[in-house]
Write a protein that holds these residues in place. Structure first.
Motif, PDB file in Angstrom:
ATOM      1  N   HIS A 115     145.714  36.670  -0.543  1.00 10.72           N
ATOM      2  CA  HIS A 115     144.370  35.857  -0.381  1.00 10.72           C
ATOM      3  C   HIS A 115     144.661  34.785   0.635  1.00 10.72           C
ATOM      4  O   HIS A 115     145.519  33.886   0.343  1.00 10.72           O
ATOM      5  CB  HIS A 115     143.890  35.097  -1.725  1.00 10.72           C
ATOM      6  CG  HIS A 115     142.849  34.259  -1.605  1.00 10.72           C
ATOM      7  ND1 HIS A 115     141.697  34.505  -2.180  1.00 10.72           N
ATOM      8  CD2 HIS A 115     142.522  33.197  -1.043  1.00 10.72           C
ATOM      9  CE1 HIS A 115     140.742  33.882  -2.103  1.00 10.72           C
ATOM     10  NE2 HIS A 115     141.175  32.772  -0.956  1.00 10.72           N
ATOM     11  N   ASP A 134     140.877  38.586   0.891  1.00  9.79           N
ATOM     12  CA  ASP A 134     142.063  39.212   0.584  1.00  9.79           C
ATOM     13  C   ASP A 134     142.499  40.306   1.553  1.00  9.79           C
ATOM     14  O   ASP A 134     141.403  41.183   1.880  1.00  9.79           O
ATOM     15  CB  ASP A 134     141.793  39.675  -0.898  1.00  9.79           C
ATOM     16  CG  ASP A 134     141.403  38.955  -2.003  1.00  9.79           C
ATOM     17  OD1 ASP A 134     141.682  37.651  -1.790  1.00  9.79           O
ATOM     18  OD2 ASP A 134     140.504  39.323  -2.853  1.00  9.79           O
ATOM     19  N   HIS A 157     135.735  33.128  -2.191  1.00 14.11           N
ATOM     20  CA  HIS A 157     135.025  34.394  -1.950  1.00 14.11           C
ATOM     21  C   HIS A 157     133.599  34.239  -1.496  1.00 14.11           C
ATOM     22  O   HIS A 157     132.937  34.754  -0.992  1.00 14.11           O
ATOM     23  CB  HIS A 157     135.466  35.527  -2.766  1.00 14.11           C
ATOM     24  CG  HIS A 157     136.851  35.967  -2.340  1.00 14.11           C
ATOM     25  ND1 HIS A 157     137.160  36.706  -1.390  1.00 14.11           N
ATOM     26  CD2 HIS A 157     137.968  35.677  -3.283  1.00 14.11           C
ATOM     27  CE1 HIS A 157     138.472  37.116  -1.498  1.00 14.11           C
ATOM     28  NE2 HIS A 157     139.030  36.390  -2.722  1.00 14.11           N
TER      29      HIS A 157
HETATM   30 ZN   LIG Z   1     140.841  36.287  -3.095  1.00 17.26          ZN
END
Ligand SMILES: [Zn+2]
Length: 298
Positions: A249, A203, A196
């Motif tokens: 994810h 996500d 991230h």
């Molecule tokens: Zn994630």
């Protein structure tokens, strides 16, 4: 020898030469037809034995072949026109590997900022984190648009997170598990070790196991690879990724690469190793190597 006989011999020689020429033409024609029939499939094997496989520009093709990151550059156009009319380059890839063993450099958080763009709110359901790597932008928005066009309410929940936000999430998880940082790291990545922090992943809808039972998850399993995304932390690969199963994810790697990874049943860790790719490849993005993503944004 009479004049008549000499003429007859000349005529016969001309006739034989013509027949021979005709035969040669027929042989060449047959060879050409055989070659055309042999190449009738969509796949053309690269003769330079680099291992590269060229995929045709057939947008409807579901071929899982790829030109890998290590193979030689070829200029064959290869695009996927999405159901909503977006043209994506199937060869564009981002294979940066970030995990506990391969953290980001300390200056990454600052340097990555210039590569981030805002995701329009029609594609997301979270106002807290709203940015994505600009090279991933056309792919992720085309994917969400395609899902929504089919009545599937796919939305980006958590894309890029700054080091500070990741640190905050990590510390909260540490507190949640009674101070055990290693245990916490199996659920929330330490700052600098989370994808991230790169803007190359997201996500979707929710960061929750409940996502697995949604039609958004089903849609992603069937279609995400067409937009270059892979399920980054599969259920049966926890020992390799070091991260719990996360149905929500998804990581952008590139369309051709995503299809190859899925076909081989690999994680990004395994793929990087198999192809002998530098884990730090494309650390900050590279506008010169692939201009297509930029063009698509425009
Ligand atoms: Zn994630």
């Amino acid at each position: 020898m009479t004049e008549k006989r000499r003429k007859a011999i000349i005529r016969r020689r001309i006739f034989i030469a013509l027949v021979a020429a005709l035969l040669a033409v027929i042989i060449v024609l047959v060879a050409v037809i055989v070659a055309i029939i042999k190449n009738g499939s969509n796949i053309n094997n690269d003769d330079n034995s680099s291992g590269a496989v060229l995929v045709s520009s057939d947008a409807s093709s579901n071929q899982s072949d790829t030109s890998s990151a290590e193979s030689e550059v070829d200029d064959t156009p290869s695009v996927f026109v999405t159901p909503t009319g977006v043209t994506l380059d199937t060869k564009f890839s981002r294979l940066l590997l970030i995990n506990g063993e391969h953290p980001l450099p300390d200056d990454y958080d600052t340097n990555v900022r210039e590569y981030l763009v805002e995701i329009d709110d029609q594609y997301r359901n979270n106002d807290y984190v709203t940015q994505i790597h600009k090279e991933v932008y056309p792919y992720i928005t085309a994917m969400v648009a395609a899902a929504q066009a089919e009545g599937v309410n796919l939305q980006v929940w958590s894309p890029f997170r700054s080091y500070a936000i990741q640190n905050d999430l990590f510390q909260r998880q540490v507190n949640r598990v009674g101070g055990d940082e290693d245990l916490a790291a199996t659920v929330v990545a330490r700052p600098g070790t989370s994808e991230h922090n790169t803007g190359l992943c997201a996500d979707f809808n929710m960061a929750s196991d409940a996502f697995e039972n949604t039609d958004m998850y089903t849609w992603m399993c069937e279609n995400a690879e067409d937009y270059g995304f892979i399920l980054r932390y599969p259920k049966d690969k926890i020992d390799i990724t070091g991260v719990i199963y996360e149905s929500w994810h998804w990581r952008f790697v590139g369309i051709d690469v995503a299809k190859e990874i899925n076909e081989l049943g690999l994680t990004l860790e395994e793929y990087i190793e198999l192809k002998n790719i530098d884990p730090a490849i494309d650390m900050y993005g590279d506008d010169s190597a692939n201009g297509t993503a930029e063009q698509i944004i425009d």
